[in-house]
Design an enzyme around this catalytic site. Sequence first.
Site, PDB file in Angstrom:
ATOM      1  N   LYS A 214     -12.456  -1.617   7.479  1.00 15.50           N
ATOM      2  CA  LYS A 214     -12.025  -2.486   8.307  1.00 15.50           C
ATOM      3  C   LYS A 214     -12.505  -2.488   9.826  1.00 15.50           C
ATOM      4  O   LYS A 214     -12.920  -3.090  10.378  1.00 15.50           O
ATOM      5  CB  LYS A 214     -10.478  -2.410   8.269  1.00 15.50           C
ATOM      6  CG  LYS A 214     -10.019  -2.780   6.574  1.00 15.50           C
ATOM      7  CD  LYS A 214      -8.732  -2.515   6.447  1.00 15.50           C
ATOM      8  CE  LYS A 214      -8.265  -2.442   5.025  1.00 15.50           C
ATOM      9  NZ  LYS A 214      -8.320  -3.697   4.076  1.00 15.50           N
TER      10      LYS A 214
ATOM     11  N   TRP B  80       0.812  -1.098   0.007  1.00 17.04           N
ATOM     12  CA  TRP B  80      -0.139   0.145   0.071  1.00 17.04           C
ATOM     13  C   TRP B  80       1.001   1.293   0.094  1.00 17.04           C
ATOM     14  O   TRP B  80       0.567   2.212  -0.683  1.00 17.04           O
ATOM     15  CB  TRP B  80      -1.005  -0.052   1.130  1.00 17.04           C
ATOM     16  CG  TRP B  80      -1.852  -1.086   1.170  1.00 17.04           C
ATOM     17  CD1 TRP B  80      -1.941  -2.378   1.939  1.00 17.04           C
ATOM     18  CD2 TRP B  80      -2.719  -1.679   0.156  1.00 17.04           C
ATOM     19  NE1 TRP B  80      -2.917  -3.218   1.694  1.00 17.04           N
ATOM     20  CE2 TRP B  80      -3.445  -2.812   0.580  1.00 17.04           C
ATOM     21  CE3 TRP B  80      -3.192  -0.902  -1.040  1.00 17.04           C
ATOM     22  CZ2 TRP B  80      -4.186  -3.304  -0.441  1.00 17.04           C
ATOM     23  CZ3 TRP B  80      -4.146  -1.525  -1.711  1.00 17.04           C
ATOM     24  CH2 TRP B  80      -4.858  -2.808  -1.303  1.00 17.04           C
TER      25      TRP B  80
ATOM     26  N   ASP C  47      -1.613   6.790   6.481  1.00 17.68           N
ATOM     27  CA  ASP C  47      -2.669   5.740   5.902  1.00 17.68           C
ATOM     28  C   ASP C  47      -3.074   4.840   6.929  1.00 17.68           C
ATOM     29  O   ASP C  47      -2.165   3.791   7.545  1.00 17.68           O
ATOM     30  CB  ASP C  47      -2.263   4.823   4.857  1.00 17.68           C
ATOM     31  CG  ASP C  47      -3.127   3.920   4.137  1.00 17.68           C
ATOM     32  OD1 ASP C  47      -4.188   3.852   4.848  1.00 17.68           O
ATOM     33  OD2 ASP C  47      -2.873   3.406   3.168  1.00 17.68           O
TER      34      ASP C  47
END
Length: 363
Positions: free
Chosen positions: A197, A102, A173
Amino acid sequence: MKRVHNFNAGPAALPLAALERVQSQLLDFEGTGMSILEHSHREPPYERVHRGAMSLLRSLLAVPDTHDILFMQGGARAQFAFVPMNLLPPGKSADYVVTGTWAKGALEEAQLVGKARVAANTEADGKFTRVPKPSELSLDPDAAYVHLTSNNTLFGTQWQSYPDTGSVPLVADMTSDLLSRQIDVSRFGLIYAGAQKNAGPSGVTIVIARKDLIEGGRKDIPKIFRYSTFSKNESLFNTPPSFSIHVMHEVLIELAAKGGVAALEAETRAKSDLVYGRIDARPRFYIGPVEKESRSRSNVVFRLPTEELEKKFLKEAEARSLVGLKGHRSVGGIRASLYVALPLAAVEALGSFMDAFAAENDR
Ligand code: PMP
């Protein structure tokens, strides 16, 4: 009704009570005679949901007045582009700490927008098994910002504490660990997280950003891509993902009722300790590739001695209603995602299964 122990990496388990409230209000939202799905986003019933979700996030994360909360779309990946489009002006450079897939994705988007350099990279043999030590970071004191991935969902690593970037804004992030640990929001220039999530369903992305950074953001980009547009309009410039925000609101009510982020952090520690305890008890059977100081408490990854055993493990786990344990397709192995809505009992069931499976197969 059948509910399984859901270890999915995201979208992931949601609190049952929140789902039940969404269900019970689906056809007639608070006596209005219509579903929240059918409400205008410019009328009080939805506005209460929208503001309620924002104020719960503000109190759960103790977001100071210096920071705004935005609800955006496009997932965390859209933020890979929004961040440099807004915060990386021509002539400046941004620093990226590369600790996984990511983080790499974020860097690549930034390089399409402007100048971005790698401040550290912990890749070794195509894998990431740790986050860097502070001494390994080569930070540019003139950088527009420093970007890092708080928790690496695929490889199961996590920053235990965040680096000091001085006056350079820190951008994080937090897609896979927002709300699972207490953070000092004032230390961050900008935080973003896809909700799917810990905070709720897919479809809404949470952005928490310093107001001066938002206001000082680039104006030579389309209005719809500017943080300032969302900030000025309380994230109601255009139609928001109202149903996702409604579900998130109900989830946040449950998380607050559980005792807030301090309680969620304690439970996340307890859950991850249960799984790491099994790995450490049989390190040649449950092989944890991640360095101990970098272990994630949100995504615990491990391997077994052979791929056959991994397949058998997943199959037998599924027969015990332990689902979603397959590692990411690019990494393989086993991954247990332990997000905040996953009940402790699910992790206890996984621990018992790991004991039984090892007793039978570790010869
Ligand atoms: N960042 C992290 C840390 C992630 O785990 C994910 C998704 N698993 C993403 C970004 C991408 O999120 P999205 O699918 O919302 O774009």
